[in-house]
Structures are given as C-alpha cells and as structure tokens.
Design a protein around this motif. Structure first.
Motif, short mmCIF file in Angstrom:
data_model
loop_
_atom_site.label_atom_id
_atom_site.label_comp_id
_atom_site.label_asym_id
_atom_site.label_seq_id
_atom_site.Cartn_x
_atom_site.Cartn_y
_atom_site.Cartn_z
N GLN A 1 0.82 -1.20 0.00
CA GLN A 1 0.00 0.00 0.00
C GLN A 1 0.86 1.26 0.00
OE1 GLN A 1 -3.55 -0.14 -0.25
NE2 GLN A 1 -2.93 1.88 -0.95
N GLU A 2 1.92 1.23 0.78
CA GLU A 2 2.78 2.42 0.83
C GLU A 2 3.40 2.68 -0.54
OE1 GLU A 2 5.46 2.89 4.25
OE2 GLU A 2 6.96 3.68 2.86
N LEU A 3 3.80 1.62 -1.22
CA LEU A 3 4.36 1.80 -2.55
C LEU A 3 3.31 2.37 -3.50
CD1 LEU A 3 6.48 1.56 -4.71
CD2 LEU A 3 5.95 -0.88 -4.92
N VAL A 4 2.14 1.81 -3.45
CA VAL A 4 1.06 2.29 -4.32
C VAL A 4 0.79 3.78 -4.06
CG1 VAL A 4 -1.42 2.14 -4.72
CG2 VAL A 4 -0.04 0.06 -4.66
N ASP A 5 0.70 4.12 -2.80
CA ASP A 5 0.45 5.52 -2.46
C ASP A 5 1.58 6.42 -2.95
OD1 ASP A 5 -1.89 4.75 -1.29
OD2 ASP A 5 -1.16 4.84 0.77
N GLU A 6 2.78 5.88 -2.84
CA GLU A 6 3.94 6.68 -3.27
C GLU A 6 3.93 6.87 -4.78
OE1 GLU A 6 6.45 9.14 -2.23
OE2 GLU A 6 5.90 7.75 -0.64
N VAL A 7 3.56 5.82 -5.48
CA VAL A 7 3.45 5.93 -6.93
C VAL A 7 2.44 7.02 -7.28
CG1 VAL A 7 2.47 4.77 -8.95
CG2 VAL A 7 4.16 3.59 -7.56
N TYR A 8 1.31 6.95 -6.62
CA TYR A 8 0.27 7.95 -6.87
C TYR A 8 0.79 9.36 -6.58
CZ TYR A 8 -4.31 10.21 -6.53
OH TYR A 8 -5.39 11.02 -6.70
N ALA A 9 1.41 9.50 -5.44
CA ALA A 9 1.92 10.82 -5.03
C ALA A 9 2.96 11.34 -6.01
CB ALA A 9 2.51 10.74 -3.63
N GLU A 10 3.83 10.44 -6.44
CA GLU A 10 4.90 10.86 -7.35
C GLU A 10 4.32 11.33 -8.69
OE1 GLU A 10 7.89 11.51 -7.39
OE2 GLU A 10 8.38 11.49 -9.53
N VAL A 11 3.40 10.57 -9.22
CA VAL A 11 2.79 10.96 -10.48
C VAL A 11 2.06 12.29 -10.31
CG1 VAL A 11 1.09 10.36 -12.23
CG2 VAL A 11 2.58 8.60 -11.30
N LEU A 12 1.37 12.40 -9.20
CA LEU A 12 0.62 13.62 -8.95
C LEU A 12 1.55 14.83 -8.83
CD1 LEU A 12 -2.28 13.04 -8.99
CD2 LEU A 12 -2.43 13.61 -6.56
N ARG A 13 2.70 14.59 -8.24
CA ARG A 13 3.68 15.66 -8.09
C ARG A 13 4.13 16.16 -9.47
NH1 ARG A 13 7.40 12.76 -5.05
NH2 ARG A 13 5.75 12.33 -3.54
N ARG A 14 4.51 15.21 -10.29
CA ARG A 14 4.94 15.58 -11.64
C ARG A 14 3.82 16.28 -12.40
NH1 ARG A 14 9.50 12.25 -14.61
NH2 ARG A 14 10.39 11.12 -12.84
N TYR A 15 2.65 15.73 -12.23
CA TYR A 15 1.48 16.28 -12.90
C TYR A 15 1.25 17.71 -12.43
CZ TYR A 15 -3.54 17.16 -13.40
OH TYR A 15 -4.76 17.72 -13.64
N ALA A 16 1.30 17.91 -11.14
CA ALA A 16 1.06 19.25 -10.59
C ALA A 16 2.08 20.25 -11.10
CB ALA A 16 1.08 19.20 -9.07
N ASP A 17 3.35 19.82 -11.09
CA ASP A 17 4.41 20.69 -11.61
C ASP A 17 4.13 21.10 -13.04
OD1 ASP A 17 5.69 20.52 -9.25
OD2 ASP A 17 7.34 19.24 -9.95
N PHE A 18 3.75 20.09 -13.79
CA PHE A 18 3.53 20.32 -15.21
C PHE A 18 2.37 21.28 -15.44
CE2 PHE A 18 1.97 19.43 -19.43
CZ PHE A 18 3.12 19.19 -20.17
N VAL A 19 1.27 21.00 -14.78
CA VAL A 19 0.08 21.82 -14.96
C VAL A 19 0.32 23.24 -14.48
CG1 VAL A 19 -2.32 22.11 -14.25
CG2 VAL A 19 -1.47 19.84 -14.86
N MET A 20 1.04 23.36 -13.37
CA MET A 20 1.33 24.67 -12.80
C MET A 20 1.89 25.64 -13.85
SD MET A 20 0.32 25.38 -9.95
CE MET A 20 0.37 24.14 -8.66
N GLY A 21 2.79 25.12 -14.64
CA GLY A 21 3.42 25.95 -15.65
C GLY A 21 2.43 26.57 -16.63
N PHE A 22 1.30 25.96 -16.80
CA PHE A 22 0.31 26.47 -17.75
C PHE A 22 -0.62 27.50 -17.13
CE2 PHE A 22 1.83 22.87 -19.94
CZ PHE A 22 1.49 22.99 -21.27
N LEU A 23 -0.86 27.33 -15.83
CA LEU A 23 -1.89 28.14 -15.19
C LEU A 23 -1.47 29.59 -14.97
CD1 LEU A 23 -3.46 25.70 -12.59
CD2 LEU A 23 -3.99 26.07 -15.01
N ASP A 24 -0.17 29.79 -14.75
CA ASP A 24 0.32 31.09 -14.33
C ASP A 24 -0.03 32.21 -15.32
OD1 ASP A 24 1.36 29.63 -12.34
OD2 ASP A 24 3.43 29.67 -13.09
N ARG A 25 -0.10 31.83 -16.58
CA ARG A 25 -0.12 32.88 -17.60
C ARG A 25 -1.50 33.51 -17.85
NH1 ARG A 25 2.56 28.46 -21.40
NH2 ARG A 25 4.18 27.82 -19.93
N SER A 26 -2.53 32.93 -17.27
CA SER A 26 -3.85 33.45 -17.60
C SER A 26 -4.39 34.36 -16.50
CB SER A 26 -4.81 32.29 -17.83
OG SER A 26 -4.86 31.48 -16.68
#
Lengths: 190, 190, 190, 190
Positions: free
Chosen positions: B51-76
DNA sequence: GATGAATGAGGCTTCATTCAT
DNA sequence: TATGAATGAAGCCTCATTCAT
C-alpha cells in the motif's frame, strides 16, 4: 438445473460480489458463497476460466443496460431528443440497477472482449446523424462521442462512489451542457 | 545507493510496470525485475507494504502532474483562461508523460490516501470564482466540476487505450465544448 | 566504544525486548531500535549469530541472578536455612528485576548452552548435604531438586503472567511447603 | 478423504512436528512433509490460519489428556485421593503419550484460546473442598494450586528433556511431597 | 568499528484450477 | 452435474546475515 440457468446464477452472483466488494476482492469463493454453491469447482466447470466469467458478467450487465436504455430511445423523433433520452436513460439505470452499474465500472478494465468500442461507434453515428439532419453544429463526431461517453462514465463513477449524489440535479445540468455543446445555435431559455 | 534514490528508482519501476501491464499484473517480482533488483525483499525493505508503494506511486505521479500543470496556469488572468489552461495542460501532460498518465489512471482506484476529492473541490471552487466574476453562467458548480473532470478523465482514458488518438483535435474540441458549457452567453465565432 | 561495552549494551537491549515482546517477536531490528543502534548489522558484527546472542542473554541474566541470590545465602548456617534463603532470594529477584526474570523464562527454551542442568545439580547437592547433616528426611535428592526448582519456576512463571500476584503470600506459603516437604519430622508451628 | 479426517491428520502431524522440533522450528512445510501433503496450501485450506491450527493442536492434546485423566479420578472418594489420582494420571499420561505432552508444553505459550487458567481454578476449588472436608490443613488455596500445578509442569518439563527420568520414582516422591504439603497433620509412616 | 543498504531463504496465505467420487 | 478436497503457482512479507563504504 439447466446449464444456462446455472451460468446465469453464477453470473448474477458475480455481479453482486463485484458490486459489493470491488473487482480485486472478488474471488471464486466469494462468488460461490453468494450463489449458494458448495464448491468453486462448479464455476470452473461452467466457465472455461476466470476471463470467460468476467466477460460474461460484462455482457450480461450490458444486455440489461441495453434493454433498459432501449425503452427510452423509442419515443423520440429528433436526434437531439434521442441523445437526451440516452443520457437520461443512463442516469436512471444507475438508480434502478445500482449494483449492475457499479459492477460494470469495476469490471470494464478487465474485460478481454473487443467490442468495448461499439458504444463509441454508435454514439458517433448518432451524432453524425444529428449533423446531417441539421440539429447539431459542426464538430468532430468521434471526438464528441468520446466527450459524451466520458460525461456519462464520469457521472456514473461519481454516483458509484457517492451514494448521496443528487442524480436529478445531475440530469438537468447534464442535459443543459450537452445541448449547449451540440446545438447549432444556443437556444436562450424561454 | 542512498535510501531516497532507491525509493525513487523503485517507484519509477513501479510506474513503468503499472503503465505497461496494468495494476492487476503488477507484482513485486515484476517491479524488482524492471528495477534490476535481486529480490522482492528489497522493496519490502524500503516500503512498509504494498500500500505504501502504491500511495507513493500515486503521489509521485501527482507531483509531476502538478508541476507540469502549474506551468500552464500562471499565464492566464481570467478564470475562463485558467480553466482552458488546465484542460490544455492535462492533455499535454498525457503526451509528455504517457506512462505516468496511464499509471495514474490504473493506480487511482487502489490508493488509500484521502485527498482524491481535492481535485473536485478545487475545480468547483474555480468554477464558482468564474461565476462570481461574471464570466460563467449560472450552474451548479459541484455538478459542473464533475463534468469537467469527467471529460478530462475520459479523454485521458481514451488516449491511454488508443495511442493513435489525435490529441490536438481533442484539445480544440474540448475547449470549444467547455466554453459553450460555461460561458454566460454563447459567443458566435468571429 | 569498547567491544565489551557494546556487547553488554546489545545484550541489555535484547533482555528488555524479550521481556517486553516475548521471544517470538524479538527480532534484531527490535533490539537495535531499543539499543539506539542504527543498524542490525552491528549486532551480527558483535555476535556470531542469533544463537550466540541468545546464549549471552541467558548467561547475563543468570549472572545477575546468581549475584543477587548469593547475597542471601551467606547469612545462614543451616542447610534448611540456605534452602529457605534460596527460595526467598528467587522471589525477591522477581520483584527487583522483573524484566530480567521474564526474559529468563522466555529465553530458556531457546538456549543452546549446556549447563542448564547446573542449577539442578547444585540443588540436589544442597539437599544431600541437608540429609547428611540430619536436617532433612530421606528422599531422592535428584527428584526433590526437580520439585524445588519446579516450584520456583512455576511461581516465577505465574508472577510473570500475573503482575498482581501477591509475592509475599507466595513466599510464606512456599517456605511452609518446602519445610514440610523436607523436614525430618514435621515441626508444629510455635 | 473427509474434511474432519484431514484436519485430524494435519493436527496429528503438527503435534509430531512440535514434539520433535519444538515450536519455533515448526513450519507449515515441516507439517506438510510429515503429513505427506503435497503443499502447504492444503493446511491453509483446512485451517483459517496458523493460529487456528495451533489452537486446534492445543485443544486436541487437551482432549486426550482430559480423557486420560478422567479415568483416574472416578475411583477415589476422598479429596486427597482425588488429588493423588490427578498427579498420578498426569505422570502416566506423559509415559503413554509422550509426544502429546511435549507438544502441549511447547504450544501452550502460543495458544490464543482463553481458558488456560481453568486448570488453576479447578485445582484451587479442589483444594478448598479438601479444606472444607477437613482433610487438608489451612493454606491459601490459590497459592497452593500454583504450587501443585508448578510441580506437575516441572516434572513433565523435566521428563520431556530427559527421556531417562525415572517416572515411577517421581510419582512416589511427588505423592509423598504433596501429602506432607497439604495434610492436616503429618502422618508418620507405619 | 559503524552504517545501512542488499541479499536470499523461508514463512504464511490466497487463488484459480483440477480431479476423483 | 455437482461436490469438495487437492494442487501448485504466485503473492507479500520478515528476518538474519553480508558487504561496501
């Protein structure tokens, strides 16, 4: 007991089980218990393997779903009306056959049968028909089909998670959204 | 090798594995093989349990996702713009990090971490803000949030299944749809 | 830190752990944690194997026990008095060093060291001495040694399980019993 | 093979294994080998978990033990006689069912079933009855019960370790000791 | 000496499937 | 057909021990 009846009984128990416990926790033992069978061997006897059972579950739910939805579609004479009927039918199915709907969402990722895309093809065809008839604006029908089905799936998934979701509200808002999304010109209310 | 690096490596291998084989077929042995580890024991050594690994996988992907999305939001500077940016960012993330996206969808149902609804809350808040600012029409924001996220998920799911899907087309159509769905009055093009 | 000090520290932590969690739940990791060590490797470095550590734990507890009991034996000049002192000392040791006593009982079955019988031999010798001196009646000294040690062990085991056991009462009753069991003629009280 | 028979066979093999190797070295694999089973899975098939098997082993040995002891108790009409019969029965059981006795001592600390104290309560009650009937002197019955059971356990433990122990001698000496310990007035022999 | 990651054997358990009855 | 015990693979996890640093 006839072969067909047994299979149906097992499939029914499998649907219950998946809806209740989720796909991951659904074992032959759980299904057998719920079906009142005294052995998991009987499941293997009637189904070539787990995959066949899963596919059968999917097919059975889809059959019921299709029957249910069909009853809504007949009454409309415009394409837009048919689309609305389709959406309404889907949400009503959720209310009338909750466990089937939940089972459907749980089982879908594990189905081997090709033909999962049929839904999509039919929806795209319907949308194209609406475009030909002049009811719908120009859009890429395949893409819009993805959208419409995504909306349907998303609402059902949400309803599966949150039993308290207001499906009436969802229905109204969904119809509004889809109309705005597809209509040739936006119709101001009233 | 440092603890943190090992964990990251294992999480990375898990993401690959899930994206490639699906959640159900992802075992410690598969992950270990893909990570070049000599035994599954090492995974248990670095993670308290699956379970900890699964949660970590989820968190890691979400982290990358958040970083990525963040870059788009700032400009509007408008809410509608922010909503558009969010949608665009999601589809672009799919292209840039396909396996992460696929893993995300596979893993989400098995995550224990509470906070899966956060996405929904944030989207609803954004929509309400747009209503207050006068950009958006009247609708139930919570319901509309379900719709927007359903569209996002549905498109990503489709893209995960069908590698050939035209994401550019999807993007354009999706923006159009969402604008029609939310805009105070429909803006005729041109 | 000196080799000897490290070993002593580890043995001490092992005693605590065994007393607290029982033998079965005592792992190197638990011991290391309790000793403030950052690696179980250090335990393996200082002890050839788990067996050596277990034996060392046993020996250490026995050493403390022997020291403690010794202090009681010196003061008596009759054999019966020495026997009484032995029993009293044992029960007092339980109170003064509870965790050592509990650890002793937990660890004893897993000790490899031969020399567990030494206790028995010494007790038998003491009893024979009492017979030669005329204080004790005729009985088989080896068998009586089994009995006396069984009584000691049983009371300690009980005290280990039941912290509320009245050890003062036990002590009085035990002395009475052993006196009746061994005395040449029963001495009516007073 | 019937369920009950298989369970009994597995329990039997477990008793053998525990008696031979000790509790710590008793694994499902060892038990399966000794029972001629093809996999450890079969043990899990018949027992919900290791704890259930352990409890069953304990219960089975206790059942045999109770049957055996019962046969000795019926014949005596005094409380003292019953106490003697109890002790004799215990030592004879050791001879008649050595591996069961050894298994009992090994398994007892790992049993989850509550009711381990029942032995103690029954013994204390018996002793109190003897006091009421005037056969026994004044003593604290609960404490004396601890002593009597400690003697029993200690002798059995010794016998388990030392196969050459003279149980006849033990029996005679034990009866003498217990009589001296409990009798209202010491009866000089002859 | 000390650290802590790595190893690999072994443990229990679950599961779909097979097979004799 | 139906039963239910048996099979054997696979899964996750724990642990003492080893080894490079």
């Amino acid at each position: 007991m006839t072969e067909q009846a047994r299979r149906a009984q097992i499939v029914g128990a499998a649907i219950e089980t998946v809806a209740e416990l989720g796909y991951a926790a659904t074992s032959f033992k759980q299904i057998a218990t719920r079906a009142g069978l005294s052995s998991t061997g009987l499941i293997s006897y009637h189904f070539k393997g787990k995959q066949e059972l899963v596919d059968e579950v999917y097919a059975e739910v889809l059959r019921r779903y299709a029957d249910f939805v069909m009853g809504f579609l007949d009454r409309s004479d415009t394409v837009a009306g048919e689309l609305r009927a389709f959406l309404v039918a889907n949400l009503r199915f959720m209310r009338a056959h909750r466990s089937h709907t939940v089972a459907l969402m749980q089982v879908r990722p594990h189905v081997s049968v090709r033909g999962r895309d049929e839904d999509h093809r039919r929806m795209a065809d319907l949308l194209r028909e609406g475009q030909r008839s002049g009811e719908f604006r120009e859009f890429d029908a395949d893409t819009m089909a993805i959208f419409v089905l995504a909306l349907r799936n998303g609402v059902l998934a949400r309803a599966a998670e949150d039993e308290a979701l207001d499906l009436d509200l969802c229905e109204r808002e969904l119809l509004t959204l889809v109309e705005r999304a597809t209509a040739r010109a936006h119709q101001p209310p009233g």
